[in-house]
Motif scaffolding. Structure first.
Motif, PDB file in Angstrom:
ATOM      1  N   GLU A  24     -82.644 -23.585   4.962  1.00  8.63           N
ATOM      2  CA  GLU A  24     -83.243 -22.438   5.655  1.00  8.63           C
ATOM      3  C   GLU A  24     -82.320 -21.234   5.590  1.00  8.63           C
ATOM      4  OE1 GLU A  24     -86.421 -22.682   8.732  1.00  8.63           O
ATOM      5  OE2 GLU A  24     -85.032 -24.236   9.431  1.00  8.63           O
ATOM      6  N   GLY A  25     -82.926 -20.081   5.397  1.00  9.41           N
ATOM      7  CA  GLY A  25     -82.173 -18.845   5.274  1.00  9.41           C
ATOM      8  C   GLY A  25     -81.842 -18.495   3.831  1.00  9.41           C
ATOM      9  N   ILE A  26     -82.259 -19.343   2.893  1.00 10.97           N
ATOM     10  CA  ILE A  26     -82.016 -19.077   1.476  1.00 10.97           C
ATOM     11  C   ILE A  26     -82.915 -17.915   1.046  1.00 10.97           C
ATOM     12  CG2 ILE A  26     -83.780 -20.688   0.632  1.00 10.97           C
ATOM     13  CD1 ILE A  26     -81.766 -21.507  -1.579  1.00 10.97           C
ATOM     14  N   ASN A  27     -82.493 -17.214   0.014  1.00 14.10           N
ATOM     15  CA  ASN A  27     -83.370 -16.147  -0.492  1.00 14.10           C
ATOM     16  C   ASN A  27     -84.342 -16.738  -1.512  1.00 14.10           C
ATOM     17  OD1 ASN A  27     -82.103 -16.213  -3.049  1.00 14.10           O
ATOM     18  ND2 ASN A  27     -80.649 -14.643  -2.463  1.00 14.10           N
ATOM     19  N   GLN A  28     -85.317 -15.937  -1.879  1.00 16.03           N
ATOM     20  CA  GLN A  28     -86.384 -16.409  -2.757  1.00 16.03           C
ATOM     21  C   GLN A  28     -85.860 -16.818  -4.129  1.00 16.03           C
ATOM     22  OE1 GLN A  28     -90.044 -14.313  -2.099  1.00 16.03           O
ATOM     23  NE2 GLN A  28     -90.514 -14.381  -4.280  1.00 16.03           N
ATOM     24  N   ALA A  29     -84.935 -16.055  -4.679  1.00 18.67           N
ATOM     25  CA  ALA A  29     -84.385 -16.393  -6.001  1.00 18.67           C
ATOM     26  C   ALA A  29     -83.649 -17.727  -5.950  1.00 18.67           C
ATOM     27  CB  ALA A  29     -83.450 -15.287  -6.481  1.00 18.67           C
ATOM     28  N   GLY A  30     -82.885 -17.951  -4.895  1.00 17.12           N
ATOM     29  CA  GLY A  30     -82.163 -19.213  -4.749  1.00 17.12           C
ATOM     30  C   GLY A  30     -83.104 -20.390  -4.613  1.00 17.12           C
ATOM     31  N   ASP A  50     -78.680  -7.543   1.985  1.00 22.16           N
ATOM     32  CA  ASP A  50     -79.373  -6.944   0.841  1.00 22.16           C
ATOM     33  C   ASP A  50     -80.769  -6.530   1.288  1.00 22.16           C
ATOM     34  OD1 ASP A  50     -80.645  -6.252  -1.512  1.00 22.16           O
ATOM     35  OD2 ASP A  50     -80.132  -8.104  -2.577  1.00 22.16           O
ATOM     36  N   ARG A  51     -80.965  -5.256   1.496  1.00 18.39           N
ATOM     37  CA  ARG A  51     -82.236  -4.817   2.059  1.00 18.39           C
ATOM     38  C   ARG A  51     -83.415  -5.005   1.108  1.00 18.39           C
ATOM     39  NH1 ARG A  51     -81.405   1.718   2.128  1.00 18.39           N
ATOM     40  NH2 ARG A  51     -80.424   1.767   0.101  1.00 18.39           N
ATOM     41  N   ARG A  52     -83.162  -5.319  -0.154  1.00 17.19           N
ATOM     42  CA  ARG A  52     -84.252  -5.596  -1.094  1.00 17.19           C
ATOM     43  C   ARG A  52     -84.714  -7.042  -1.009  1.00 17.19           C
ATOM     44  NH1 ARG A  52     -81.107  -4.538  -6.292  1.00 17.19           N
ATOM     45  NH2 ARG A  52     -79.647  -5.573  -4.919  1.00 17.19           N
ATOM     46  N   ALA A  53     -83.901  -7.899  -0.411  1.00 16.16           N
ATOM     47  CA  ALA A  53     -84.178  -9.336  -0.393  1.00 16.16           C
ATOM     48  C   ALA A  53     -84.654  -9.797   0.990  1.00 16.16           C
ATOM     49  CB  ALA A  53     -82.915 -10.100  -0.788  1.00 16.16           C
ATOM     50  N   HIS A  54     -85.241 -10.979   0.987  1.00  8.42           N
ATOM     51  CA  HIS A  54     -85.676 -11.614   2.227  1.00  8.42           C
ATOM     52  C   HIS A  54     -85.110 -13.024   2.291  1.00  8.42           C
ATOM     53  CE1 HIS A  54     -88.724  -8.452   1.888  1.00  8.42           C
ATOM     54  NE2 HIS A  54     -88.734  -8.499   3.201  1.00  8.42           N
ATOM     55  N   ARG A  55     -84.833 -13.456   3.493  1.00 11.21           N
ATOM     56  CA  ARG A  55     -84.422 -14.836   3.747  1.00 11.21           C
ATOM     57  C   ARG A  55     -85.654 -15.612   4.199  1.00 11.21           C
ATOM     58  NH1 ARG A  55     -79.367 -16.050   1.834  1.00 11.21           N
ATOM     59  NH2 ARG A  55     -78.214 -14.111   1.773  1.00 11.21           N
ATOM     60  N   LEU A  56     -85.711 -16.885   3.845  1.00  9.63           N
ATOM     61  CA  LEU A  56     -86.893 -17.701   4.098  1.00  9.63           C
ATOM     62  C   LEU A  56     -86.619 -18.749   5.176  1.00  9.63           C
ATOM     63  CD1 LEU A  56     -87.787 -18.244   0.350  1.00  9.63           C
ATOM     64  CD2 LEU A  56     -88.873 -16.634   1.935  1.00  9.63           C
ATOM     65  N   TYR A  57     -87.591 -18.898   6.067  1.00 10.09           N
ATOM     66  CA  TYR A  57     -87.472 -19.846   7.176  1.00 10.09           C
ATOM     67  C   TYR A  57     -88.809 -20.539   7.393  1.00 10.09           C
ATOM     68  CZ  TYR A  57     -83.237 -17.256   8.183  1.00 10.09           C
ATOM     69  OH  TYR A  57     -82.005 -16.670   8.075  1.00 10.09           O
ATOM     70  N   LEU A  58     -88.750 -21.810   7.786  1.00 12.53           N
ATOM     71  CA  LEU A  58     -89.952 -22.506   8.215  1.00 12.53           C
ATOM     72  C   LEU A  58     -90.276 -22.068   9.638  1.00 12.53           C
ATOM     73  CD1 LEU A  58     -89.309 -26.150   6.968  1.00 12.53           C
ATOM     74  CD2 LEU A  58     -90.885 -24.475   5.993  1.00 12.53           C
TER      75      LEU A  58
END
Length: 154
Positions: free
Chosen positions: A44-50, A83-91
């Protein structure tokens, strides 16, 4: 001609995915959704590319999948503070019961796959596969980008 080690490992993995996918579809889920939830639960908290790297899929394919999962209320994208261009992902909390269902299906598929093996045989199999995994990790190219948790981290 006898099957080789690589063939058996690959075919077992393929059959595990196939059986799991059949079970997931019975409850209205896709294998891709289940894998995404499982990896996201661990990272959790990984970015989309990762996450795309971990899942070994193209970022655009993951973006579409995440869009659908976000609409279902299972995934939340939060702005990355670095990184304001990226998002972190969470369930989301709504995803937790679905993830519990996915984990139960996975346990059932594993139980079926290991049926007929004694506890000692299961332990031996896991030990052998762990050793093979370690052998391959030690041979993995040092020129590859640092793995984010999929292949060679225990």
């Amino acid at each position: 001609m006898e099957p080789t080690f690589g063939y058996l490992v690959s075919n077992v993995a393929r059959l595990l995915r196939k059986v799991f996918d059949q079970r997931a579809r019975e409850v209205g889920l896709s294998l891709a959704q289940c894998r995404t939830m499982a990896f996201l639960a661990r990272h959790e908290g990984i970015n989309q590319a990762g996450l795309a790297d971990l899942l070994e899929i193209q970022p655009i394919s993951l973006a579409r999948l995440l869009d659908r999962m976000e609409l279902a209320g299972w995934v939340e994208r939060r702005a990355d503070p670095e990184d304001r261009r990226a998002h972190r992902l969470y369930l989301t909390e709504k995803a937790r019961p679905v993830l519990d269902q996915v984990e139960a299906m996975a346990a059932d598929v594993r139980t079926g796959a290991l049926a007929g093996l004694t506890d000692e045989e299961k332990d031996m199999l896991m030990g052998t596969l762990t050793q093979v995994h370690g052998n391959l990790c030690s041979r993995a190219s040092s020129t590859e980008p640092q793995d984010q948790g999929n292949e060679c981290i225990q």
